[in-house]
Write a protein that holds these residues in place. Structure first.
Motif, PDB file in Angstrom:
ATOM      1  N   GLY A   1      17.442   5.824 -12.623  1.00  0.00           N
ATOM      2  CA  GLY A   1      18.393   4.812 -13.065  1.00  0.00           C
ATOM      3  C   GLY A   1      17.760   3.472 -13.347  1.00  0.00           C
ATOM      4  N   GLY A   2      16.446   3.391 -13.379  1.00  0.00           N
ATOM      5  CA  GLY A   2      15.762   2.136 -13.628  1.00  0.00           C
ATOM      6  C   GLY A   2      14.849   1.752 -12.477  1.00  0.00           C
ATOM      7  N   ASN A   3      14.072   0.709 -12.683  1.00  0.00           N
ATOM      8  CA  ASN A   3      13.122   0.274 -11.665  1.00  0.00           C
ATOM      9  C   ASN A   3      13.829  -0.401 -10.493  1.00  0.00           C
ATOM     10  N   GLN A   4      13.368  -0.071  -9.280  1.00  0.00           N
ATOM     11  CA  GLN A   4      13.861  -0.733  -8.081  1.00  0.00           C
ATOM     12  C   GLN A   4      12.680  -1.395  -7.378  1.00  0.00           C
ATOM     13  N   VAL A   5      12.906  -2.598  -6.845  1.00  0.00           N
ATOM     14  CA  VAL A   5      11.844  -3.366  -6.213  1.00  0.00           C
ATOM     15  C   VAL A   5      12.071  -3.390  -4.703  1.00  0.00           C
ATOM     16  N   VAL A   6      10.995  -3.095  -3.956  1.00  0.00           N
ATOM     17  CA  VAL A   6      11.009  -3.191  -2.498  1.00  0.00           C
ATOM     18  C   VAL A   6       9.848  -4.097  -2.099  1.00  0.00           C
ATOM     19  N   ASN A   7      10.163  -5.216  -1.442  1.00  0.00           N
ATOM     20  CA  ASN A   7       9.113  -6.132  -0.987  1.00  0.00           C
ATOM     21  C   ASN A   7       8.599  -5.693   0.389  1.00  0.00           C
ATOM     22  N   VAL A   8       7.295  -5.690   0.549  1.00  0.00           N
ATOM     23  CA  VAL A   8       6.656  -5.216   1.776  1.00  0.00           C
ATOM     24  C   VAL A   8       5.759  -6.311   2.335  1.00  0.00           C
ATOM     25  N   ASP A   9       5.887  -6.546   3.620  1.00  0.00           N
ATOM     26  CA  ASP A   9       5.019  -7.498   4.316  1.00  0.00           C
ATOM     27  C   ASP A   9       3.713  -6.788   4.661  1.00  0.00           C
ATOM     28  N   GLN A  10       2.665  -7.062   3.911  1.00  0.00           N
ATOM     29  CA  GLN A  10       1.388  -6.372   4.114  1.00  0.00           C
ATOM     30  C   GLN A  10       0.507  -7.062   5.155  1.00  0.00           C
ATOM     31  N   ARG A  11       1.089  -7.974   5.888  1.00  0.00           N
ATOM     32  CA  ARG A  11       0.354  -8.572   6.998  1.00  0.00           C
ATOM     33  C   ARG A  11       0.406  -7.689   8.246  1.00  0.00           C
ATOM     34  N   VAL A  12       1.362  -6.729   8.279  1.00  0.00           N
ATOM     35  CA  VAL A  12       1.605  -5.929   9.484  1.00  0.00           C
ATOM     36  C   VAL A  12       1.816  -4.466   9.110  1.00  0.00           C
ATOM     37  N   ASN A  13       1.777  -3.603  10.145  1.00  0.00           N
ATOM     38  CA  ASN A  13       2.088  -2.161  10.021  1.00  0.00           C
ATOM     39  C   ASN A  13       1.175  -1.435   9.032  1.00  0.00           C
ATOM     40  N   GLY A  14      -0.100  -1.806   9.009  1.00  0.00           N
ATOM     41  CA  GLY A  14      -1.042  -1.143   8.116  1.00  0.00           C
ATOM     42  C   GLY A  14      -1.654   0.093   8.745  1.00  0.00           C
ATOM     43  N   GLY A  15      -2.397   0.833   7.930  1.00  0.00           N
ATOM     44  CA  GLY A  15      -3.110   2.008   8.418  1.00  0.00           C
ATOM     45  C   GLY A  15      -2.217   3.180   8.724  1.00  0.00           C
ATOM     46  N   GLN A  16      -1.039   3.249   8.099  1.00  0.00           N
ATOM     47  CA  GLN A  16      -0.119   4.365   8.310  1.00  0.00           C
ATOM     48  C   GLN A  16       0.841   4.420   7.123  1.00  0.00           C
ATOM     49  N   TRP A  17       1.578   5.534   7.057  1.00  0.00           N
ATOM     50  CA  TRP A  17       2.576   5.651   5.997  1.00  0.00           C
ATOM     51  C   TRP A  17       3.799   4.818   6.367  1.00  0.00           C
ATOM     52  N   ARG A  18       4.249   4.013   5.395  1.00  0.00           N
ATOM     53  CA  ARG A  18       5.438   3.178   5.593  1.00  0.00           C
ATOM     54  C   ARG A  18       6.444   3.507   4.499  1.00  0.00           C
ATOM     55  N   GLY A  19       7.656   3.854   4.901  1.00  0.00           N
ATOM     56  CA  GLY A  19       8.665   4.269   3.937  1.00  0.00           C
ATOM     57  C   GLY A  19       9.246   3.116   3.142  1.00  0.00           C
ATOM     58  N   LEU A  20       9.356   3.332   1.810  1.00  0.00           N
ATOM     59  CA  LEU A  20      10.069   2.388   0.953  1.00  0.00           C
ATOM     60  C   LEU A  20      11.546   2.751   0.838  1.00  0.00           C
ATOM     61  N   GLY A  21      11.856   4.034   1.082  1.00  0.00           N
ATOM     62  CA  GLY A  21      13.237   4.478   0.986  1.00  0.00           C
ATOM     63  C   GLY A  21      13.334   5.804   0.261  1.00  0.00           C
ATOM     64  N   THR A  22      14.577   6.230  -0.006  1.00  0.00           N
ATOM     65  CA  THR A  22      14.849   7.469  -0.722  1.00  0.00           C
ATOM     66  C   THR A  22      15.385   7.114  -2.106  1.00  0.00           C
ATOM     67  N   PHE A  23      14.817   7.756  -3.113  1.00  0.00           N
ATOM     68  CA  PHE A  23      15.140   7.412  -4.500  1.00  0.00           C
ATOM     69  C   PHE A  23      15.374   8.683  -5.312  1.00  0.00           C
ATOM     70  N   THR A  24      16.185   8.555  -6.356  1.00  0.00           N
ATOM     71  CA  THR A  24      16.377   9.646  -7.311  1.00  0.00           C
ATOM     72  C   THR A  24      15.314   9.516  -8.386  1.00  0.00           C
ATOM     73  N   LEU A  25      14.447  10.500  -8.473  1.00  0.00           N
ATOM     74  CA  LEU A  25      13.368  10.489  -9.458  1.00  0.00           C
ATOM     75  C   LEU A  25      13.604  11.576 -10.487  1.00  0.00           C
ATOM     76  N   SER A  26      13.255  11.272 -11.721  1.00  0.00           N
ATOM     77  CA  SER A  26      13.420  12.235 -12.806  1.00  0.00           C
ATOM     78  C   SER A  26      12.183  13.112 -12.924  1.00  0.00           C
ATOM     79  N   ALA A  27      12.390  14.346 -13.385  1.00  0.00           N
ATOM     80  CA  ALA A  27      11.284  15.275 -13.561  1.00  0.00           C
ATOM     81  C   ALA A  27      10.328  14.772 -14.631  1.00  0.00           C
TER      82      ALA A  27
END
Length: 669
Positions: free
Chosen positions: A615-641
Motif C-alpha cells: 500500500g505504499g512506503n511506511q517509515v519506522v524511526n529507530v534509535d540506533q544508539r541502543v539495542n544493537g547486535g540483535q534482530w529488532r522488529g520494525l513490525g508486520t507489513f503486507t508485502l507484494s510478491a
C-alpha cells in the motif's frame, strides 16, 4: 656437505564455567554465558552426563604410507596435479570418517618428501631417487590438511636406507654412499648403523630440518629401529661396538642405549624448536613377555625390547615421548597376543605419566583374504574400540593404512565409524598453559543452503582453530552442552561456517570456542539463536548482492555487534539517499520485518527505515544508539510478491549521528 651444520636446535634439554545461565528473552537474541576472559577454558564438567559414543576428545588418524607406494602416491612418476589430487582424496576420506589427523610418511628410506639439504628426493615420488618432483610435497600436504583442520603428523623411518643391499643403486650424492662406514647390509636391505654417534646426529638433523621449516603438528617414528631379526644372520656392528661400546657389558644393552639416545635427543630438539609439536612413537605391540620379565605383558610373541632394541616402556616412563601408539595388530582372544590383554598392559604403562596412549589398529587385516577367522567378522575392529572404553588412558587410534580404510572390506570401517565416530572430536589436550580468549560469533543467519555463521579472529590470544557447537531450541546456557561431542558440529581454522544440516523450521542456538596449537579450549562464546523460518524467511546483509547504496555510504567493521563482516554508515542530510535491501517475496501476504545494526551512543537516535509495502512506503524511526547486535522488529507489513527493494535506510533525518545499514530479515507469517 657438512652434516653437523645447523645444529642450532641443540641447546640444553628442556622440561615438559559454571555460573547461572540466563533465559532467552526473544527469538534472535543472544544467550549470555558466564564471563570467560583470557585463559578461561571450559571446565567444571565432572558432574555432566556424557555419552561414551560421542567423546569430546579423541585422536583419530590413519597412516598414509609412501614406501613402495603403498598409499600415496599410488605409483611413482605421477604428474604434480595427479599426486595432489590423490592426496586431497585421502584427506577428504579422513574428514568423511570424522578423523582429525593423518600420519604421513615423508622419510621412508633415508630420503625426503621435501627439498631437504641433507637427503635426496624420494624415489617414491618420481621413480628416480634425487629427481625433483616439481613442487614441495610437504608444504602442499601440510597446507591441505590444515585447510580441513586435520593435524599433520610427519612420519620418519630413522634407520632404513633402502629395501635392497646394493649401495651403488643409491644416487651418487647420497650420504650413505659418501659415508660407507655409516651403513651396513642386513637381510637384503641397507641400514644406517645406530651405534655411530655421527649417524645419530645426521638423522636428527635431517628430521629437524622438516620440523623447523614446516608447520607440523607431530613427529612420528614407526616400529623400525634396529632391523627385525633374520634367521641365520647377525647384525654386522662389531667394530662400532668395539669403538663406542665402552661401559656396556654386552652388545644388546649398548644397542638399546643407542636407540634410547635417539629418542631422548629428538624429544629435546623437537620441543626446544617447536614446543607445541607432538612427538610420538608407534612400536611393535609387545615390549616383553611376562615369562621373560615380570614387568611384561601376558603374551608370548616377539619382544621389541630384545628383537629391535626398542625399550618403549622406558621411553614412556621417562616422558621422552608425548604419545605412544603400540601396533596391537591382533584380535581379541588371540592366545599369543590378546588385544584385550595388551590394551590393559599399555594402559598400565602410561598411567600416572604425561604420555598419551593411542592404539595402532590393523585395518589391513579386516576382511583380508587368508586372515584368521576372527578378522572375517565385521565387528572385530569396532569391538576393539568398545574395549578401549574400559581404559581412560587410551585417547585415540591410528589405522594402518589409508587404502584399507578406503577399502572398507566386510563393512568393518563403516561399522566402526557408525559406532564410534558419528560426531567430530577435538584432539586430546597437550600441556597445561592457559586457554585462548573466548571468541564472539558476529553473524548467524539463514542462507539458501543452511545457517551461516561468521566470527573474527582474536589476535590477542592467537587461536589456531575453532569449535562450533549447536543446541536445539534456545534453552538456558548450560556448561554441560560442551561436556562431550553430542553438540559439536565442526572444527575449523577459518572464521566462518555454514551449517547445512539445519532444517528450515528448526530453531537453534550456536556457540563457538577457540583452541590453540596444544588443543586447549577457551570458554564458549555468547550463544547466538537462529529461529525457525516457517514457510519463508530471508536475511539480506549489506555484503550481499541484494544490497545497494550510494557512494556517500562508508564501510566499517569497528563494532563487534556487526552482522557479517562489516556494515555501512552515512551522515544525516536533508535528502533521502536510500541504502536498499532487495529480496524476492514469494507471495503477497503478511511479513515480519526485522533489522540488525550495531549500536553506539554516537549513532542516530531516529534513523528512518523505509518498508515498501503493497500500500505504499511506511517509515519506522529507530534509535540506533541502543539495542544493537540483535534482530529488532520494525513490525508486520503486507508485502507484494516479486523481487524488489523491500527495506531502505534513509539519511533524511534532523537528528545527529551516523545512520547505519547492516542487515534485514523478512519472515512470512
Amino acid at each position: 656437505m657438512t652434516y653437523r651444520a645447523g645444529r642450532k636446535w641443540r641447546p640444553a634439554a628442556i622440561g615438559r564455567i559454571a555460573a547461572a545461565a540466563l533465559l532467552l528473552i526473544l527469538a534472535g537474541a543472544v544467550v549470555p554465558t558466564p564471563a570467560a576472559g583470557a585463559g578461561a577454558g571450559i571446565k567444571d564438567l565432572a558432574a555432566c552426563s556424557t555419552a561414551p559414543a560421542t567423546p569430546k576428545r579423541q585422536l583419530r588418524a590413519m597412516w598414509i604410507a609412501s614406501v613402495a607406494n603403498i598409499d600415496w602416491p599410488s605409483k611413482a612418476g605421477l604428474g604434480v596435479s595427479a599426486q595432489q589430487a590423490e592426496f586431497r582424496s585421502w584427506l577428504d576420506l579422513a574428514a568423511q570418517k570424522n578423523m582429525n589427523a593423518v600420519v604421513v610418511q615423508i622419510r621412508p628410506t633415508a630420503d625426503a618428501f621435501w627439498p631437504s639439504p641433507y637427503e635426496p628426493w624420494s624415489q617414491w615420488l618420481t621413480g628416480t631417487q634425487g629427481t625433483n618432483p616439481g613442487y614441495d610435497p610437504l608444504a602442499f600436504m601440510v597446507s591441505e590438511a590444515h585447510a580441513r583442520n586435520i593435524e599433520f603428523h610427519a612420519w620418519f623411518n630413522p634407520y632404513r636406507i633402502a629395501n635392497h643391499d646394493d649401495a651403488t643403486r643409491l644416487v651418487a650424492g647420497h650420504p650413505a654412499r659418501q659415508n660407507p662406514g655409516w651403513r651396513f647390509a642386513y637381510g637384503g636391505k641397507l641400514y644406517y648403523n645406530p651405534g655411530i654417534p655421527a649417524v645419530r646426529d645426521f638423522i636428527e638433523d635431517a628430521i629437524m630440518d622438516a620440523v623447523t621449516r614446516y608447520d607440523l603438528d607431530g613427529v612420528h617414528l614407526d616400529d623400525y629401529f634396529y632391523p627385525y631379526p633374520v634367521s641365520g644372520q647377525t647384525i654386522p656392528d662389531a667394530s662400532a661396538y668395539a669403538q663406542y661400546g665402552a661401559g656396556f657389558g654386552n652388545v644388546h644393552d649398548w644397542r638399546r642405549n643407542n636407540v634410547n639416545l635417539l629418542v631422548k635427543e629428538l624429544d629435546q630438539l623437537i620441543h626446544t624448536a617447536r614446543s607445541w609439536v607432538s612427538f610420538g612413537v608407534s612400536p611393535f605391540g609387545i615390549w616383553r613377555n611376562a615369562a621373560t620379565d615380570p614387568l611384561g605383558s601376558r603374551t608370548s610373541g616377539m619382544q621389541s625390547y630384545d628383537a629391535v632394541y626398542a625399550d618403549t616402556r622406558l621411553w614412556a616412563k621417562q616422558g621422552w615421548i608425548d604419545y605412544i601408539a603400540p601396533q596391537i595388530y591382533w584380535h581379541i582372544g588371540y592366545s599369543v597376543a590378546d588385544y584385550a590383554v595388551l590394551t590393559a598392559w599399555w594402559s598400565s604403562v602410561v598411567k600416572d605419566t604425561d604420555v598419551q596412549l593411542l592404539i595402532g589398529q590393523a585395518a589391513y587385516r579386516a576382511g583380508a583374504a587368508g586372515e584368521d577367522p576372527a578378522w572375517q567378522q565385521p565387528g572385530e575392529l569396532t569391538d576393539h574400540l568398545y574395549g578401549n572404553r574400559q581404559h581412560p588412558e587410551i585417547v585415540g587410534d591410528i589405522f594402518f593404512s589409508a587404502k584399507d580404510v578406503r577399502a572398507n572390506r566386510i563393512d568393518g570401517i563403516s561399522r566402526l565409524v557408525t559406532d564410534h565416530y558419528s560426531r567430530p572430536a577435538l584432539i586430546p589436550v597437550r600441556g597445561t598453559a592457559a586457554a585462548p580468549t573466548s571468541p564472539s560469533i558476529t553473524s548467524a543467519a539463514r542462507v539458501s543452503n543452511g545457517i551461516s555463521l561468521s566470527w573474527q579472529r582474536d589476535g590477542s590470544s592467537s587461536p589456531t582453530s575453532y569449535a562450533v557447537y549447536r543446541v536445539d531450541g534456545f534453552p538456558a546456557m548450560d556448561p554441560c552442552f560442551f561436556a562431550d561431542a553430542r553438540n559439536l558440529l565442526k572444527t575449523t581454522r577459518g572464521t566462518s561456517f555454514t551449517d547445512t544440516t539445519a532444517t528450515a523450521t528448526g530453531t537453534y542456538t550456536y556457540y563457538l570456542t577457540a583452541l590453540d596449537r596444544a588443543q586447549r579450549e577457551s570458554g564458549p562464546s555468547t550463544g547466538r539463536v537462529v529461529t525457525g523460518t516457517g514457510p519463508f524467511s530471508v536475511v539480506v546483509d549489506n555484503g550481499d548482492a541484494g544490497f545497494t547504496a550510494g557512494s556517500n555510504w562508508g564501510t566499517s567493521s569497528f563494532s563487534s555487534q556487526l552482522h557479517g563482516t562489516d556494515y555501512r554508515f552515512a551522515d544525516p542530510v536533508t535528502a533521502s539517499d536510500l541504502a536498499w535491501f532487495r529480496a524476492e517475496i514469494p507471495a503477497t501476504g503478511s511479513y515480519r520485518v526485522e533489522v540488525w545494526y550495531p549500536a553506539n551512543s554516537g549513532y542516530n537516535s531516529a534513523t528512518p527505515f523505509i518498508v515498501a509495502t503493497g500500500g505504499g512506503n511506511q517509515v519506522v524511526n529507530v534509535d540506533q544508539r541502543v539495542n544493537g547486535g540483535q534482530w529488532r522488529g520494525l513490525g508486520t507489513f503486507t508485502l507484494s510478491a516479486g523481487t524488489r527493494n523491500v527495506v531502505g535506510v534513509s539519511r533524511w533525518t534532523s537528528t545527529s549521528g551516523y545512520v547505519i545499514a547492516d542487515a534485514v530479515r523478512i519472515t512470512k507469517l
